[in-house]
Design an enzyme around this catalytic site. Structure first.
Site, PDB file in Angstrom:
ATOM      1  CB  ALA A  66      -0.768   0.063   1.162  1.00 41.66           C
ATOM      2  N   GLY A 111      -0.478  -5.439   0.731  1.00 44.57           N
ATOM      3  CA  GLY A 111      -1.731  -5.301  -0.192  1.00 44.57           C
ATOM      4  C   GLY A 111      -1.377  -6.336  -1.508  1.00 44.57           C
ATOM      5  CD  GLU A 114      -3.801  -7.678   2.544  1.00 44.42           C
ATOM      6  OE1 GLU A 114      -4.309  -8.030   3.917  1.00 44.42           O
ATOM      7  OE2 GLU A 114      -3.257  -6.752   2.290  1.00 44.42           O
ATOM      8  CD  GLU A 134       0.307  -6.131   5.779  1.00 40.66           C
ATOM      9  OE1 GLU A 134      -0.214  -6.161   4.562  1.00 40.66           O
ATOM     10  OE2 GLU A 134       1.015  -7.106   5.925  1.00 40.66           O
TER      11      GLU A 134
END
Length: 260
Positions: A66, A111, A114, A134
């Site tokens: 991200a 992300g 993901e 993260e």
């Protein structure tokens, strides 16, 4: 439909979505998430599109995570809204009923991993790296990483990745079942197109029902999944493709499926 930070191209029934932010290692930001949502909606709605290949521009990153500058300023309420929105976008990809392949051409972190895990299959280039870092930022995954990773690689391996934030290479990702194949960087696109072609040789309605049945079982448990499978089996038995597939087998010829 124009997009700001991705390209969508369709050829022979296959949509290729290329995340196009290479100067930022294709990091996910608010604009890009909106582009992805609209692109997945377009792919899902288009009858002529039967499959999706998702990749990143350049040779360094699929999606490197991200946009940290956006994350840094989030309030708790904004963070929850961001997570729910991202989960919804990735869930649209996961449940569109069309096969998808993540062509992971470099970093797939946070992300990015993901997003790759929301695809049906994952193919990695030899230089790819995977991780959920993260925890190193004092947060946890927000787009489904804590849920999909254990489903793919098991609880212990997933927790090691989540709790250490460490990256793994393509070979290790293949060993633990996170990716389906590892190929040289220059062969990634061709390999993914070939794999999708083999999938699309089969009955499209049955493919969609298989994707839905697997999702139902993983979401609701074995008993619910078995009931859903039986219902999907009945639906597939009512199709013209079933009549064609069984007839072709008996007649020792290649079936011609029409998605009916």
């Amino acid at each position: 439909m124009p997009y700001d930070l991705l390209r969508l191209e369709v050829s022979e029934g296959v949509a290729t979505v290329t995340i196009n932010r290479p100067d930022k290692l294709n990091a996910l930001n608010n604009v890009l998430m909106g582009d992805l949502d609209r692109a997945f909606e377009e792919v899902e709605a288009a009858a002529e599109i039967r499959g999706l290949i998702l990749t990143g521009a350049g040779e360094k990153a699929f999606v490197a995570g991200a946009d940290i500058r956006e994350l840094a300023s989030l309030t708790p309420a904004e963070a929850e809204r961001m997570a729910l929105r991202g989960q919804g976008v990735f869930r649209r990809l996961e449940t569109m009923g069309k096969p998808s392949i993540a062509a992971v051409n470099g970093f797939a972190l946070g992300g990015g991993l993901e997003l790759a895990m929301a695809c049906a299959l994952r193919v990695a280039s030899e230089n790819a790296k995977f991780g959920q870092p993260e925890i190193k930022l004092g947060i946890i995954p927000g787009y489904g990483g804590s849920q999909r990773l254990p489903r793919l690689v098991g609880r212990g391996r997933a927790l090691e990745m989540l709790l250490t934030g460490a990256q793994i290479d393509a070979a290790e990702a293949h060993r633990i079942g996170l990716v389906n194949h590892v190929v040289p960087q220059q062969e990634l696109g061709g390999f993914c197109r070939g794999l999708m072609s083999r999938i699309l040789e089969n009955a499209p309605l049955a493919a969609g029902l298989i994707l839905n049945a697997v999702d139902a079982g993983l979401s609701g448990g074995l008993e619910e999944g078995l009931r859903f499978e039986a219902a999907c089996f009945a639906l597939s038995a009512a199709t013209e493709d079933k009549a064609e597939g069984t007839a072709a087998f008996v007649e020792k010829r290649k079936p011609v499926f029409r998605g009916r």
